[in-house]
Scaffold this motif. Sequence first.
Motif, short mmCIF file in Angstrom:
data_model
loop_
_atom_site.label_atom_id
_atom_site.label_comp_id
_atom_site.label_asym_id
_atom_site.label_seq_id
_atom_site.Cartn_x
_atom_site.Cartn_y
_atom_site.Cartn_z
N PRO A 40 -1.63 -0.96 1.82
CA PRO A 40 -1.47 -2.20 1.05
C PRO A 40 -1.92 -2.09 -0.40
N GLU A 84 -5.13 -6.29 1.20
CA GLU A 84 -4.36 -6.66 2.39
C GLU A 84 -3.02 -7.21 1.97
N LEU A 85 -2.06 -7.07 2.86
CA LEU A 85 -0.70 -7.50 2.59
C LEU A 85 -0.18 -8.20 3.84
#
Length: 152
Positions: A40, A84-85
């Motif tokens: 990410p 984070e994704l």
Amino acid sequence: MNPTRKRRLITVTAVLVAGLVAGTLVVMALGSNLAYLYTPSEVLAGETGERARFRLGGMVKDGSIQRTEGTLENSFAVSDGDAELVVEYTGILPDLFRENQAVIATGSMQDGRFIATEVLAKHDETYMPREVAEKMEAAHVKHNVDDSKATY
């Protein structure tokens, strides 16, 4: 030039040209099917193209799995420790898919969202894809170095 030699030369030349054309087509086909693995933080840093197809690897963030009632639409966050994704996926998730587990999602970025076409989950307690493990280890080392420089 002897007619037999001329015919052989033409035949050899034709075989070489056909081999080059076939080799070029194979390389082009393989190149279009490659899906590189990114974390990410690499995706958010812009290391992938906007419409490029790639694999996103990391850990499913705790408490991030959301399922839409009555549909196969799922969303969850994948983290590498730095970033984070959110991943959106329409389909049935693997049986071993759960929070705090390694996952690899294949898809592309569309309008700032990662749209997955395939989701793979790890198959046992100790397995993690080599590429993901290496990138997670690099992030872990980086965090430990940053923590050691901090003054409290």
